[in-house]
Design a protein around this motif. Structure first.
Motif, PDB file in Angstrom:
ATOM      1  N   THR A  13       0.822  -1.219   0.000  1.00 52.25           N
ATOM      2  CA  THR A  13       0.000   0.000   0.000  1.00 52.25           C
ATOM      3  C   THR A  13       0.860   1.276   0.000  1.00 52.25           C
ATOM      4  N   GLY A  14       2.173   1.123   0.085  1.00 54.98           N
ATOM      5  CA  GLY A  14       3.058   2.294   0.157  1.00 54.98           C
ATOM      6  C   GLY A  14       3.507   2.764  -1.219  1.00 54.98           C
ATOM      7  N   GLN A  15       4.348   3.799  -1.212  1.00 53.36           N
ATOM      8  CA  GLN A  15       4.840   4.364  -2.483  1.00 53.36           C
ATOM      9  C   GLN A  15       5.554   3.314  -3.332  1.00 53.36           C
ATOM     10  N   ASP A  16       6.570   2.684  -2.761  1.00 55.24           N
ATOM     11  CA  ASP A  16       7.379   1.748  -3.553  1.00 55.24           C
ATOM     12  C   ASP A  16       6.568   0.504  -3.904  1.00 55.24           C
ATOM     13  N   GLY A  17       5.671   0.110  -3.004  1.00 57.32           N
ATOM     14  CA  GLY A  17       4.819  -1.044  -3.273  1.00 57.32           C
ATOM     15  C   GLY A  17       3.997  -0.842  -4.542  1.00 57.32           C
ATOM     16  N   GLY A  18       3.494   0.374  -4.738  1.00 52.21           N
ATOM     17  CA  GLY A  18       2.707   0.674  -5.936  1.00 52.21           C
ATOM     18  C   GLY A  18       3.547   0.587  -7.200  1.00 52.21           C
ATOM     19  N   HIS A  19       4.724   1.209  -7.158  1.00 52.02           N
ATOM     20  CA  HIS A  19       5.611   1.150  -8.343  1.00 52.02           C
ATOM     21  C   HIS A  19       6.020  -0.295  -8.641  1.00 52.02           C
ATOM     22  N   LEU A  20       6.317  -1.054  -7.578  1.00 51.42           N
ATOM     23  CA  LEU A  20       6.779  -2.429  -7.790  1.00 51.42           C
ATOM     24  C   LEU A  20       5.655  -3.325  -8.304  1.00 51.42           C
ATOM     25  N   ALA A  21       4.442  -3.131  -7.769  1.00 53.93           N
ATOM     26  CA  ALA A  21       3.302  -3.929  -8.245  1.00 53.93           C
ATOM     27  C   ALA A  21       3.108  -3.694  -9.746  1.00 53.93           C
ATOM     28  N   GLN A  22       3.288  -2.458 -10.157  1.00 55.45           N
ATOM     29  CA  GLN A  22       3.141  -2.126 -11.579  1.00 55.45           C
ATOM     30  C   GLN A  22       4.224  -2.822 -12.415  1.00 55.45           C
ATOM     31  N   LEU A  23       5.467  -2.709 -11.961  1.00 57.15           N
ATOM     32  CA  LEU A  23       6.597  -3.302 -12.699  1.00 57.15           C
ATOM     33  C   LEU A  23       6.461  -4.828 -12.792  1.00 57.15           C
ATOM     34  N   LEU A  24       6.150  -5.466 -11.658  1.00 57.72           N
ATOM     35  CA  LEU A  24       6.057  -6.930 -11.645  1.00 57.72           C
ATOM     36  C   LEU A  24       4.875  -7.399 -12.488  1.00 57.72           C
ATOM     37  N   GLY A  25       3.793  -6.627 -12.491  1.00 56.64           N
ATOM     38  CA  GLY A  25       2.648  -6.954 -13.341  1.00 56.64           C
ATOM     39  C   GLY A  25       3.046  -6.908 -14.815  1.00 56.64           C
ATOM     40  N   GLU A  26       3.801  -5.861 -15.184  1.00 57.57           N
ATOM     41  CA  GLU A  26       4.259  -5.742 -16.580  1.00 57.57           C
ATOM     42  C   GLU A  26       5.155  -6.916 -16.968  1.00 57.57           C
ATOM     43  N   LYS A  27       5.842  -7.474 -15.976  1.00 57.43           N
ATOM     44  CA  LYS A  27       6.742  -8.606 -16.248  1.00 57.43           C
ATOM     45  C   LYS A  27       6.028  -9.951 -16.072  1.00 57.43           C
ATOM     46  N   ASP A  28       4.727  -9.911 -15.943  1.00 61.61           N
ATOM     47  CA  ASP A  28       3.875 -11.099 -15.847  1.00 61.61           C
ATOM     48  C   ASP A  28       4.148 -11.962 -14.612  1.00 61.61           C
ATOM     49  N   TYR A  29       4.531 -11.340 -13.530  1.00 63.05           N
ATOM     50  CA  TYR A  29       4.637 -12.055 -12.255  1.00 63.05           C
ATOM     51  C   TYR A  29       3.236 -12.298 -11.705  1.00 63.05           C
ATOM     52  N   GLU A  30       3.107 -13.321 -10.898  1.00 62.52           N
ATOM     53  CA  GLU A  30       1.925 -13.477 -10.059  1.00 62.52           C
ATOM     54  C   GLU A  30       2.267 -12.759  -8.755  1.00 62.52           C
ATOM     55  N   VAL A  31       1.557 -11.675  -8.477  1.00 61.76           N
ATOM     56  CA  VAL A  31       1.962 -10.804  -7.361  1.00 61.76           C
ATOM     57  C   VAL A  31       1.023 -10.968  -6.163  1.00 61.76           C
ATOM     58  N   ALA A  43      -7.757   0.983  -2.528  1.00 64.33           N
ATOM     59  CA  ALA A  43      -7.059   1.640  -3.638  1.00 64.33           C
ATOM     60  C   ALA A  43      -6.159   0.647  -4.368  1.00 64.33           C
ATOM     61  N   VAL A  44      -5.504  -0.235  -3.609  1.00 69.51           N
ATOM     62  CA  VAL A  44      -4.646  -1.244  -4.253  1.00 69.51           C
ATOM     63  C   VAL A  44      -5.506  -2.210  -5.062  1.00 69.51           C
ATOM     64  N   GLU A  45      -6.635  -2.612  -4.482  1.00 75.85           N
ATOM     65  CA  GLU A  45      -7.525  -3.541  -5.192  1.00 75.85           C
ATOM     66  C   GLU A  45      -8.030  -2.927  -6.503  1.00 75.85           C
ATOM     67  N   ALA A  46      -8.321  -1.616  -6.452  1.00 75.92           N
ATOM     68  CA  ALA A  46      -8.845  -0.954  -7.652  1.00 75.92           C
ATOM     69  C   ALA A  46      -7.759  -0.804  -8.720  1.00 75.92           C
ATOM     70  N   GLU A  47      -6.551  -0.452  -8.300  1.00 79.30           N
ATOM     71  CA  GLU A  47      -5.490  -0.203  -9.293  1.00 79.30           C
ATOM     72  C   GLU A  47      -4.858  -1.496  -9.800  1.00 79.30           C
ATOM     73  N   PHE A  48      -4.764  -2.486  -8.897  1.00 82.89           N
ATOM     74  CA  PHE A  48      -4.087  -3.743  -9.268  1.00 82.89           C
ATOM     75  C   PHE A  48      -5.001  -4.939  -8.989  1.00 82.89           C
ATOM     76  N   PRO A  49      -6.045  -5.103  -9.794  1.00 81.83           N
ATOM     77  CA  PRO A  49      -7.011  -6.178  -9.511  1.00 81.83           C
ATOM     78  C   PRO A  49      -6.402  -7.577  -9.585  1.00 81.83           C
ATOM     79  N   ASP A  50      -5.261  -7.717 -10.268  1.00 78.31           N
ATOM     80  CA  ASP A  50      -4.651  -9.053 -10.380  1.00 78.31           C
ATOM     81  C   ASP A  50      -3.782  -9.410  -9.181  1.00 78.31           C
ATOM     82  N   VAL A  51      -3.526  -8.448  -8.306  1.00 76.24           N
ATOM     83  CA  VAL A  51      -2.686  -8.730  -7.131  1.00 76.24           C
ATOM     84  C   VAL A  51      -3.545  -9.409  -6.060  1.00 76.24           C
ATOM     85  N   THR A  52      -3.018 -10.494  -5.493  1.00 80.05           N
ATOM     86  CA  THR A  52      -3.718 -11.183  -4.405  1.00 80.05           C
ATOM     87  C   THR A  52      -3.250 -10.605  -3.077  1.00 80.05           C
ATOM     88  N   LEU A  53      -4.190 -10.057  -2.320  1.00 82.17           N
ATOM     89  CA  LEU A  53      -3.809  -9.454  -1.037  1.00 82.17           C
ATOM     90  C   LEU A  53      -3.948 -10.481   0.091  1.00 82.17           C
TER      91      LEU A  53
END
Ligand code: NAP
Ligand code: G4F
Length: 332
Positions: free
Chosen positions: A14-32, A46-56
């Motif tokens: 949910t932090g600054q770097d977490g958001g950037h990293l979730a985006q990068l790893l998603g682009e690299k087709d990681y399961e995040v 907010a994380v659920e809305a921006e990164f629906p593929d991330v499992t919290l």
């Protein structure tokens, strides 16, 4: 046969770097997978809305059992430990919590990886910090702090991070785990929390421009920081875990600017040259001990990892002010 997707667990999603990293790893087709604390964390949606593929996954760095569970569920190839009490000023008023989360939390997570039998398989990134150097005169190298510089932390946060840094290195040396520490200098951007000075300034500049605020209250304006863009720095974290061997790396820009310099650039974006009448000092934002100046030397990351920053200081300030003007505008 299709290759298995790589799996990453990110604490601090949910932090600054977490958001950037979730985006990068998603682009690299990681399961995040992302660790989220609290029974009703306001930032989770907010994380659920921006990164629906991330499992919290629910969990807290201060709760070892929850971390074992998080490792079992995510079964990660890579763990990025970004979670922390990360605000230096807050660490002075909450030193024990800071030790428990920012220091001991690192041990808890390393142990969760080790006890789950994944020590050989999982690569671990620890978010270490330039705050560990302290910026004191006797301890200041001319070319900037590098991986061999002396540590002299100046806050409960810096001291807790130093414990996290050394316990991470200790697990690398003791158990042969792939653990890399990124000693990162300040990095900012549009995802930065408003409790940090850069975002506090760009948010205020935007609001002053829009007539929503009259002035800004800050602490000391003379400290200098080596400020880079967070997106460049999270790419460096990923690069560290793709390297052949686990090592520690400084990420920095090699330049340092004062808060006054930041104010000058930010106010220039809205056409104000003399910002001093709009800035007041509030003692509430002074710290019991200050880090005067931070300057890093990223030569190792540049030569070994091929890491390179893409966004300059000037571009970053402009990007942040423009973002905050758009965000604060009535139509937004
Ligand atoms: P940040 O925006 O303050 O994010 C901190 C994260 O930690 C949040 O997601 C927060 O979640 C989480 N967290 C706090 N306490 C927790 C706990 N007890 N259990 C689980 N999660 C918890 O920090 P950042 O700027 O992204 O920085 C990421 C990491 O890099 C931090 O460890 C920071 O200390 C380190 N670092 C940052 C910089 C920088 O300039 N940004 C430089 C060097 C090192 P909540 O939503 O629950 O609060
Ligand atoms: O933005 P800051 O709170 O960041 P600080 O203390 O450098 O820490 C950040 O960078 C570290 C890396 O070096 C990270 F490890 C840490 O997690 C965090 O991300 O303060 C920067 C400077 C300080 O000298 C502070 O005293 O700005 C000064 N400052 C002046 N007025 C202020 C304010 N800081 C804040 N947060 N708020 C003010 O009103």
């Amino acid at each position: 046969m299709t290759a298995q997707r790589r799996r990453a667990l990110v604490t601090g999603i949910t932090g600054q770097d977490g958001g950037h990293l979730a985006q990068l790893l998603g682009e690299k087709d990681y399961e995040v997978f992302g660790l989220v604390r609290g029974q009703n964390n306001p930032r989770k949606a907010a994380v659920e809305a921006e990164f629906p593929d991330v499992t919290l996954i629910e969990g807290d760095l201060a709760d070892p059992t929850s971390l074992v569970r998080a490792i079992e569920i995510s079964n990660p190839d890579e763990v990025y430990n970004l979670a922390a009490v990360s605000h230096v000023g807050f660490s002075f008023t909450n030193p024990t919590l800071t030790l428990d989360v920012t220091g001991k939390g690192v041990l808890n997570l390393l142990e969760a990886v080790r006890l789950s039998g994944r020590a050989e398989h999982t690569r671990f990134y620890q978010a270490s910090t330039s705050e560990m150097f302290g910026g004191l005169d006797y301890n200041r190298p001319g070319a900037g702090y590098d991986e061999d510089s002396l540590f002299h932390p100046r806050s409960p946060y810096g001291v807790a991070k130093l414990y996290g840094h050394w316990i991470a290195k200790n697990y690398r040396e003791s158990y042969g785990m792939f653990v890399s520490c990124g000693i990162l200098f300040n990095h900012e951007g549009e995802r930065r929390g408003r409790e940090f000075v850069t975002r506090k300034i760009t948010d205020a500049v935007a609001r002053i421009h829009l007539g929503l605020q009259s002035h800004i209250e800050l602490g000391d304006l003379w400290p200098k920081r080596d400020w880079g863009y967070a997106g460049d720095f999270t790419r460096g974290m990923w690069q560290m875990l793709q390297h052949d061997t686990p090592e520690d790396f400084v990420l920095a820009t090699g330049q340092t600017q004062s808060i006054e310099d930041f104010l000058t650039l930010a106010f220039a974006e809205i056409g104000i040259d003399d910002w001093r009448p709009l800035v007041r000092q509030n003692p509430a934002f002074l710290r019991p001990a200050e880090v005067d100046i931070l300057l890093g030397n990223p030569a190792k990351a540049e030569s070994v990892l091929g890491w390179k920053r893409e966004v300059s200081f000037e571009q970053m300030v402009k990007l942040m002010v423009e973002h905050d003007i758009a965000l604060n505008s009535p139509a937004a």
